[in-house]
Design a protein around this motif. Structure first.
Motif, PDB file in Angstrom:
ATOM      1  N   ALA A  34       0.832  -1.215   0.000  1.00  0.00           N
ATOM      2  CA  ALA A  34       0.000   0.000   0.000  1.00  0.00           C
ATOM      3  C   ALA A  34       0.867   1.266   0.000  1.00  0.00           C
ATOM      4  CB  ALA A  34      -0.941  -0.017   1.207  1.00  0.00           C
ATOM      5  N   ARG A  47      -0.821  16.508  -3.726  1.00  0.00           N
ATOM      6  CA  ARG A  47      -1.899  15.750  -3.077  1.00  0.00           C
ATOM      7  C   ARG A  47      -1.393  14.322  -2.907  1.00  0.00           C
ATOM      8  NH1 ARG A  47      -7.042  16.893  -3.952  1.00  0.00           N
ATOM      9  NH2 ARG A  47      -7.325  16.135  -1.836  1.00  0.00           N
ATOM     10  N   ARG A  49      -2.157  10.233  -1.157  1.00  0.00           N
ATOM     11  CA  ARG A  49      -3.070   9.271  -0.522  1.00  0.00           C
ATOM     12  C   ARG A  49      -2.520   7.850  -0.665  1.00  0.00           C
ATOM     13  NH1 ARG A  49      -3.102  11.574  -5.044  1.00  0.00           N
ATOM     14  NH2 ARG A  49      -5.022  12.741  -4.807  1.00  0.00           N
ATOM     15  N   THR A  50      -2.970   6.980   0.240  1.00  0.00           N
ATOM     16  CA  THR A  50      -2.600   5.565   0.183  1.00  0.00           C
ATOM     17  C   THR A  50      -3.396   4.891  -0.927  1.00  0.00           C
ATOM     18  OG1 THR A  50      -2.487   5.675   2.586  1.00  0.00           O
ATOM     19  CG2 THR A  50      -2.381   3.485   1.604  1.00  0.00           C
ATOM     20  N   VAL A  51      -2.736   4.003  -1.656  1.00  0.00           N
ATOM     21  CA  VAL A  51      -3.432   3.175  -2.646  1.00  0.00           C
ATOM     22  C   VAL A  51      -2.900   1.740  -2.536  1.00  0.00           C
ATOM     23  CG1 VAL A  51      -3.953   4.987  -4.348  1.00  0.00           C
ATOM     24  CG2 VAL A  51      -1.747   3.798  -4.426  1.00  0.00           C
ATOM     25  N   VAL A  52      -3.663   0.804  -3.069  1.00  0.00           N
ATOM     26  CA  VAL A  52      -3.198  -0.593  -3.101  1.00  0.00           C
ATOM     27  C   VAL A  52      -2.565  -0.860  -4.463  1.00  0.00           C
ATOM     28  CG1 VAL A  52      -3.949  -3.001  -3.137  1.00  0.00           C
ATOM     29  CG2 VAL A  52      -4.852  -1.444  -1.412  1.00  0.00           C
ATOM     30  N   ARG A  54      -1.902  -2.946  -7.423  1.00  0.00           N
ATOM     31  CA  ARG A  54      -2.665  -4.060  -8.009  1.00  0.00           C
ATOM     32  C   ARG A  54      -1.885  -4.849  -9.041  1.00  0.00           C
ATOM     33  NH1 ARG A  54      -7.028  -4.849  -4.716  1.00  0.00           N
ATOM     34  NH2 ARG A  54      -7.890  -2.832  -4.148  1.00  0.00           N
ATOM     35  N   HIS A  66      -6.034   1.051  -8.760  1.00  0.00           N
ATOM     36  CA  HIS A  66      -7.426   1.265  -9.152  1.00  0.00           C
ATOM     37  C   HIS A  66      -8.009   2.450  -8.394  1.00  0.00           C
ATOM     38  CE1 HIS A  66      -7.637  -3.326 -10.130  1.00  0.00           C
ATOM     39  NE2 HIS A  66      -6.904  -2.650 -10.982  1.00  0.00           N
ATOM     40  N   CYS A  67      -8.926   3.169  -9.027  1.00  0.00           N
ATOM     41  CA  CYS A  67      -9.602   4.263  -8.333  1.00  0.00           C
ATOM     42  C   CYS A  67     -10.968   4.523  -8.943  1.00  0.00           C
ATOM     43  CB  CYS A  67      -8.741   5.530  -8.328  1.00  0.00           C
ATOM     44  SG  CYS A  67      -8.707   6.409  -9.895  1.00  0.00           S
ATOM     45  N   SER A  71     -13.234  10.425  -8.096  1.00  0.00           N
ATOM     46  CA  SER A  71     -12.315  10.849  -7.034  1.00  0.00           C
ATOM     47  C   SER A  71     -11.443  12.016  -7.494  1.00  0.00           C
ATOM     48  CB  SER A  71     -11.427   9.672  -6.617  1.00  0.00           C
ATOM     49  OG  SER A  71     -10.590   9.276  -7.692  1.00  0.00           O
ATOM     50  N   ASP A  72     -10.921  12.740  -6.520  1.00  0.00           N
ATOM     51  CA  ASP A  72     -10.008  13.853  -6.834  1.00  0.00           C
ATOM     52  C   ASP A  72      -8.804  13.367  -7.629  1.00  0.00           C
ATOM     53  OD1 ASP A  72     -11.649  15.559  -5.488  1.00  0.00           O
ATOM     54  OD2 ASP A  72     -10.273  15.987  -3.831  1.00  0.00           O
ATOM     55  N   LYS A  73      -8.262  12.209  -7.212  1.00  0.00           N
ATOM     56  CA  LYS A  73      -7.030  11.753  -7.864  1.00  0.00           C
ATOM     57  C   LYS A  73      -7.254  11.515  -9.354  1.00  0.00           C
ATOM     58  CE  LYS A  73      -7.004   8.005  -5.187  1.00  0.00           C
ATOM     59  NZ  LYS A  73      -8.461   8.031  -4.880  1.00  0.00           N
TER      60      LYS A  73
END
Ligand SMILES: Cc1cc2nc3c(=O)[nH]c(=O)nc-3n(C[C@H](O)[C@H](O)[C@H](O)COP(=O)(O)O)c2cc1C
Length: 197
Positions: A34, A47, A49-52, A54, A66-67, A71-73
């Motif tokens: 992550a 900006r 954020r945590t992501v997984v 994949r 994935h998102c 979303s803002d990102k």
């Protein structure tokens, strides 16, 4: 000196170790599972954020996350594809920082394959109403799809982010001396160098 990993004084080995850890992070829960993904906000500020993680493909130097399209990102990547990714595995004492460009995929073959490979529990998130980041009158004032069949509707909002690495900064912390290496693919030819840590 004892207890040095094989990559310790081996530039190519450091790069291979970085990709191996990233691949491991995409495959299952590990210190590289992550990472933090940075984008450039619409106001020019960073900006984060945590992501997984994949998927990882070292041959094409790409990483997949994935998102949600809402979303803002996703909006930030659409406006400016420059992104950075950071991960630190405290057990391995390895930090990897990647800079590159991201592309967004929705409703295409790549998105369909990623959607098919994702678990129903993960798919449900993309059916959140209202969309991520929407102000709510109360913490629980949002809805998720009732069941897996309803969750399929989330595919419309599902986006695959493919990050292509242009630079990779590898840092290994060691008592006998840290090792830092920079790998670049943003010039005419791939470049690799040790850096002062
Ligand atoms: C452990 C963990 C994993 C997460 N994985 C993801 C992810 O894979 N994709 C994602 O969009 N958000 C993920 N999130 C949520 C994001 O960190 C963030 O809160 C959310 O996506 C909103 O970010 P944004 O407004 O910058 O788009 C994760 C959060 C945590 C704590």
């Amino acid at each position: 000196m004892t207890d040095q990993p094989a990559f310790y004084d081996d530039l190519a080995g450091c790069l291979a170790e970085a990709w191996r850890r990233l691949e491991e992070g995409a495959a299952h829960q590990s210190g590289f599972h992550a990472p933090a993904l940075a984008t450039i906000g619409r106001d020019g500020a960073p900006r984060l954020r945590t992501v997984v993680l994949r998927g990882v493909d070292r041959a094409s130097r790409t990483l997949r996350v994935h998102c949600d399209a809402r979303s803002d990102k996703a909006a930030e990547i659409a406006a400016d594809p420059r992104v950075a990714l950071h991960v630190y595995d405290a057990a391995a004492k390895i930090q990897v920082r990647i800079e590159g460009r991201a592309s967004l995929h929705g409703q295409d073959a790549l998105a369909r394959a990623a959607w098919a490979a994702s678990r129903p529990l993960s798919r449900v998130c993309y059916g959140t109403v209202p969309g991520p980041g929407t102000p709510l009158p109360a913490g629980g004032a949002y809805a998720l799809p009732e069941d897996a069949a309803a969750g399929e509707a989330g595919f419309a909002e599902f986006r695959v982010v493919v990050l292509t690495a242009a630079r990779l900064d590898f840092l290994y912390l060691a008592r006998q001396g840290h090792r830092r290496a920079l790998f670049r693919w943003d010039g005419e030819a791939p470049a690799a160098t040790w850096l002062a840590p």
